[in-house]
Design a protein around this motif. Structure first.
Motif, PDB file in Angstrom:
ATOM      1  N   LYS A  23      91.872  69.661  47.465  1.00 42.66           N
ATOM      2  CA  LYS A  23      91.615  68.688  48.532  1.00 42.66           C
ATOM      3  C   LYS A  23      90.132  68.635  48.864  1.00 42.66           C
ATOM      4  O   LYS A  23      89.552  67.551  49.010  1.00 42.66           O
ATOM      5  CB  LYS A  23      92.404  69.062  49.785  1.00 42.66           C
ATOM      6  CG  LYS A  23      92.117  68.130  50.960  1.00 42.66           C
ATOM      7  CD  LYS A  23      92.867  68.526  52.207  1.00 42.66           C
ATOM      8  CE  LYS A  23      92.497  67.584  53.357  1.00 42.66           C
ATOM      9  NZ  LYS A  23      93.216  67.914  54.611  1.00 42.66           N
ATOM     10  N   ALA A  24      89.498  69.800  48.968  1.00 42.72           N
ATOM     11  CA  ALA A  24      88.084  69.854  49.321  1.00 42.72           C
ATOM     12  C   ALA A  24      87.222  69.137  48.298  1.00 42.72           C
ATOM     13  O   ALA A  24      86.340  68.336  48.639  1.00 42.72           O
ATOM     14  CB  ALA A  24      87.640  71.309  49.456  1.00 42.72           C
ATOM     15  N   VAL A  25      87.470  69.408  47.029  1.00 42.44           N
ATOM     16  CA  VAL A  25      86.654  68.822  45.970  1.00 42.44           C
ATOM     17  C   VAL A  25      87.001  67.347  45.779  1.00 42.44           C
ATOM     18  O   VAL A  25      86.133  66.513  45.530  1.00 42.44           O
ATOM     19  CB  VAL A  25      86.824  69.615  44.658  1.00 42.44           C
ATOM     20  CG1 VAL A  25      86.063  68.957  43.516  1.00 42.44           C
ATOM     21  CG2 VAL A  25      86.344  71.048  44.844  1.00 42.44           C
ATOM     22  N   MET A  26      88.281  67.013  45.918  1.00 42.24           N
ATOM     23  CA  MET A  26      88.703  65.617  45.772  1.00 42.24           C
ATOM     24  C   MET A  26      88.151  64.753  46.903  1.00 42.24           C
ATOM     25  O   MET A  26      88.036  63.525  46.761  1.00 42.24           O
ATOM     26  CB  MET A  26      90.231  65.545  45.757  1.00 42.24           C
ATOM     27  CG  MET A  26      90.791  64.268  45.187  1.00 42.24           C
ATOM     28  SD  MET A  26      90.656  64.249  43.389  1.00 42.24           S
ATOM     29  CE  MET A  26      91.380  62.665  43.023  1.00 42.24           C
ATOM     30  N   SER A  27      87.770  65.366  48.018  1.00 41.42           N
ATOM     31  CA  SER A  27      87.228  64.597  49.136  1.00 41.42           C
ATOM     32  C   SER A  27      85.792  64.160  48.881  1.00 41.42           C
ATOM     33  O   SER A  27      85.238  63.372  49.649  1.00 41.42           O
ATOM     34  CB  SER A  27      87.293  65.423  50.427  1.00 41.42           C
ATOM     35  OG  SER A  27      86.305  66.442  50.445  1.00 41.42           O
ATOM     36  N   ILE A  28      85.176  64.676  47.825  1.00 36.79           N
ATOM     37  CA  ILE A  28      83.821  64.258  47.463  1.00 36.79           C
ATOM     38  C   ILE A  28      83.901  62.889  46.801  1.00 36.79           C
ATOM     39  O   ILE A  28      84.674  62.686  45.862  1.00 36.79           O
ATOM     40  CB  ILE A  28      83.174  65.266  46.494  1.00 36.79           C
ATOM     41  CG1 ILE A  28      83.128  66.663  47.125  1.00 36.79           C
ATOM     42  CG2 ILE A  28      81.777  64.815  46.095  1.00 36.79           C
ATOM     43  CD1 ILE A  28      82.751  67.756  46.148  1.00 36.79           C
ATOM     44  N   GLY A  29      83.120  61.946  47.282  1.00 38.87           N
ATOM     45  CA  GLY A  29      83.162  60.600  46.724  1.00 38.87           C
ATOM     46  C   GLY A  29      82.930  60.585  45.222  1.00 38.87           C
ATOM     47  O   GLY A  29      82.097  61.336  44.718  1.00 38.87           O
ATOM     48  N   PRO A  73      71.971  56.636  37.878  1.00 38.29           N
ATOM     49  CA  PRO A  73      72.744  56.241  36.696  1.00 38.29           C
ATOM     50  C   PRO A  73      73.932  57.178  36.479  1.00 38.29           C
ATOM     51  O   PRO A  73      74.878  56.848  35.775  1.00 38.29           O
ATOM     52  CB  PRO A  73      71.730  56.352  35.552  1.00 38.29           C
ATOM     53  CG  PRO A  73      70.750  57.374  36.024  1.00 38.29           C
ATOM     54  CD  PRO A  73      70.649  57.181  37.506  1.00 38.29           C
ATOM     55  N   VAL A  74      73.883  58.363  37.101  1.00 36.10           N
ATOM     56  CA  VAL A  74      74.977  59.318  37.045  1.00 36.10           C
ATOM     57  C   VAL A  74      74.982  60.101  38.358  1.00 36.10           C
ATOM     58  O   VAL A  74      73.929  60.465  38.887  1.00 36.10           O
ATOM     59  CB  VAL A  74      74.838  60.274  35.834  1.00 36.10           C
ATOM     60  CG1 VAL A  74      73.568  61.102  35.921  1.00 36.10           C
ATOM     61  CG2 VAL A  74      76.062  61.173  35.702  1.00 36.10           C
ATOM     62  N   ILE A  75      76.159  60.337  38.906  1.00 35.20           N
ATOM     63  CA  ILE A  75      76.277  61.001  40.196  1.00 35.20           C
ATOM     64  C   ILE A  75      76.316  62.518  40.054  1.00 35.20           C
ATOM     65  O   ILE A  75      75.879  63.259  40.936  1.00 35.20           O
ATOM     66  CB  ILE A  75      77.553  60.509  40.923  1.00 35.20           C
ATOM     67  CG1 ILE A  75      77.445  59.019  41.242  1.00 35.20           C
ATOM     68  CG2 ILE A  75      77.805  61.299  42.201  1.00 35.20           C
ATOM     69  CD1 ILE A  75      78.740  58.405  41.734  1.00 35.20           C
ATOM     70  N   VAL A  76      76.811  63.001  38.930  1.00 32.03           N
ATOM     71  CA  VAL A  76      77.157  64.407  38.751  1.00 32.03           C
ATOM     72  C   VAL A  76      76.067  65.410  39.142  1.00 32.03           C
ATOM     73  O   VAL A  76      76.344  66.338  39.913  1.00 32.03           O
ATOM     74  CB  VAL A  76      77.634  64.670  37.302  1.00 32.03           C
ATOM     75  CG1 VAL A  76      77.913  66.149  37.078  1.00 32.03           C
ATOM     76  CG2 VAL A  76      78.875  63.847  37.001  1.00 32.03           C
ATOM     77  N   PRO A  77      74.823  65.298  38.645  1.00 33.56           N
ATOM     78  CA  PRO A  77      73.840  66.349  38.939  1.00 33.56           C
ATOM     79  C   PRO A  77      73.605  66.603  40.419  1.00 33.56           C
ATOM     80  O   PRO A  77      73.401  67.752  40.832  1.00 33.56           O
ATOM     81  CB  PRO A  77      72.568  65.835  38.250  1.00 33.56           C
ATOM     82  CG  PRO A  77      73.068  64.964  37.140  1.00 33.56           C
ATOM     83  CD  PRO A  77      74.272  64.289  37.712  1.00 33.56           C
ATOM     84  N   ARG A  78      73.637  65.544  41.242  1.00 34.46           N
ATOM     85  CA  ARG A  78      73.438  65.727  42.684  1.00 34.46           C
ATOM     86  C   ARG A  78      74.724  66.105  43.395  1.00 34.46           C
ATOM     87  O   ARG A  78      74.678  66.633  44.527  1.00 34.46           O
ATOM     88  CB  ARG A  78      72.847  64.450  43.288  1.00 34.46           C
ATOM     89  CG  ARG A  78      71.402  64.184  42.834  1.00 34.46           C
ATOM     90  CD  ARG A  78      70.894  62.874  43.377  1.00 34.46           C
ATOM     91  NE  ARG A  78      70.968  62.834  44.816  1.00 34.46           N
ATOM     92  CZ  ARG A  78      71.190  61.732  45.528  1.00 34.46           C
ATOM     93  NH1 ARG A  78      71.394  60.579  44.914  1.00 34.46           N
ATOM     94  NH2 ARG A  78      71.233  61.782  46.837  1.00 34.46           N
ATOM     95  N   ALA A  79      75.864  65.853  42.773  1.00 34.02           N
ATOM     96  CA  ALA A  79      77.146  66.211  43.379  1.00 34.02           C
ATOM     97  C   ALA A  79      77.508  67.665  43.142  1.00 34.02           C
ATOM     98  O   ALA A  79      78.384  68.216  43.818  1.00 34.02           O
ATOM     99  CB  ALA A  79      78.254  65.308  42.835  1.00 34.02           C
TER     100      ALA A  79
END
Length: 372
Positions: free
Chosen positions: A233-239, A327-333
């Motif tokens: 739930k915690a991780v899935m709540s990240i946009g 261009p990609v969200i992953v590195p900052r997420a």
């Protein structure tokens, strides 16, 4: 608006919008006596802030945190800790052209359906910028966990078709590379790939992974408050996160029981697992092994190609999004995942103090006399 509070004992409430004056978080339940300075929190915010690398949005935000309450003479007081991060580089005019229509892949349409209005300036409350509050709070949780001998480490596992080679896992590389990959060669390949994606006016998704090491067995509950369920739930709540796995994740559906079960053996007087297909959690409760959480992130929905959409008045139209976007969200997420994991684990540990009678007697002492 409901749903901005997370946690039971270690409890956080985030506030603010993408283009408002500031964003922040209120942390309640932090024990008194923790040494805490703004620089402890800033280290985590610097990993998340925009404009930090060549592959991130060019929006420049210092993301400087201010501690407004809950800390006195460098130590927490046990009262609510209020943290604020001011917005300094918002350009709301970039969004004026989409004020009356819905951006594909964004929460514009659903937000409008729920509330009857929307803040079109960067998404308002549904913007990924909301996560600065989570990171600020998670930095405190990480510091507490470190004092308990528990480390939380997240990194980029893949970007598009480029995967990190985990056989040469380099934790320092994950902190230093622009992609947050623990593999410098894969980082270089991913950066080159992202240049092609940017040239095509497109975006890409990826996978991030988080490890929790040093967590003892027995944390979590067996029914509705399972540790893995709460982590999901915690991780899935990240946009932008569209799927979450624990341990081997979806691969277990292809395995036999003989392949998937983690055998136990005695080692130095303790029961340990020979493998870790379960990802450190059995029956919703930690088993003492490394917890492995994996999250899959969709491509950034804001792309510079012409797309089909509809207006608020119901007319079909074309849209070409302007503004400054990753261009990609992953590195900052990655650091957001790390902090949400830390918040979940710490809250579960605090809840666990009431699981056994000896926990209470160890703290308060026999006869009701508190141990100080």
């Amino acid at each position: 608006m409901a749903g901005s509070t997370y946690g039971t004992v270690f409890r956080i409430t985030t506030w603010g919008e993408s283009h408002g004056k500031a964003l922040g978080v209120v942390v309640d339940g932090c024990p008194a006596g923790l040494e805490l300075e703004e620089r402890d929190i800033q280290l985590y915010l610097d990993r998340r802030k925009p404009g930090a690398t060549g592959i991130a949005t060019p929006r420049k935000e210092a993301d400087s945190v201010e501690i407004l309450s809950g800390v006195f003479e460098g130590r927490t007081t046990g009262t609510p800790i209020s943290l604020m991060i001011r917005n300094t580089s918002q350009i709301s005019g970039d969004y004026s052209e989409i004020a009356s229509c819905y951006r594909p892949g964004h929460a514009d349409y659903t937000f409008d359906r729920k509330y009857g209005f929307r803040d079109y300036r960067g998404g308002g409350r549904s913007s990924g910028r909301e996560t600065v509050g989570r990171v600020a709070a998670g930095a405190i949780a990480c510091k507490i966990l470190k004092k308990l001998g528990i480390t939380v480490c997240a990194y980029t596992r893949s970007i598009g078709p480029v995967e990190a080679d985990m056989s040469g896992f380099d934790r320092q590389a994950a902190l230093e590379t622009p992609t947050a990959m623990p593999d410098r060669q894969a980082d270089a390949a991913a950066v080159a790939y992202l240049e092609d994606v940017r040239h095509d006016m497109d975006s890409v998704g990826g996978c991030m992974e988080c490890l929790v090491e040093g967590l003892p067995g027995g944390i979590g509950d067996p029914v509705f408050e399972k540790l893995d369920a709460n982590l999901a739930k915690a991780v899935m709540s990240i946009g932008a996160v569209k799927a979450v796995e624990i341990g081997d994740g979806h691969e277990v559906s292809r395995h036999r029981g003989s392949e998937n079960n983690d055998s136990f053996q005695m080692r130095e007087g303790k029961a340990v697992k020979v493998s870790n297909h379960a990802g450190g959690i059995l029956g919703g409760i930690s088993d003492g092994d490394t917890i492995v959480v994996r999250a899959y992130v969709k491509p950034t929905p804001s792309i510079f190609r012409t797309q089909q959409t509809v207006s608020q008045s119901g007319e079909s139209m074309e849209i070409k999004i302007k503004g400054r976007h990753d261009p990609v969200i992953v590195p900052r997420a990655v650091v957001v995942m790390e902090c949400m994991t830390a918040l979940t684990v710490l809250d579960a540990m605090m809840l666990n103090l009431s699981a056994r009678m000896e926990n209470l007697t160890a703290f308060y002492g026999f006869g009701g006399k508190q141990v100080l």
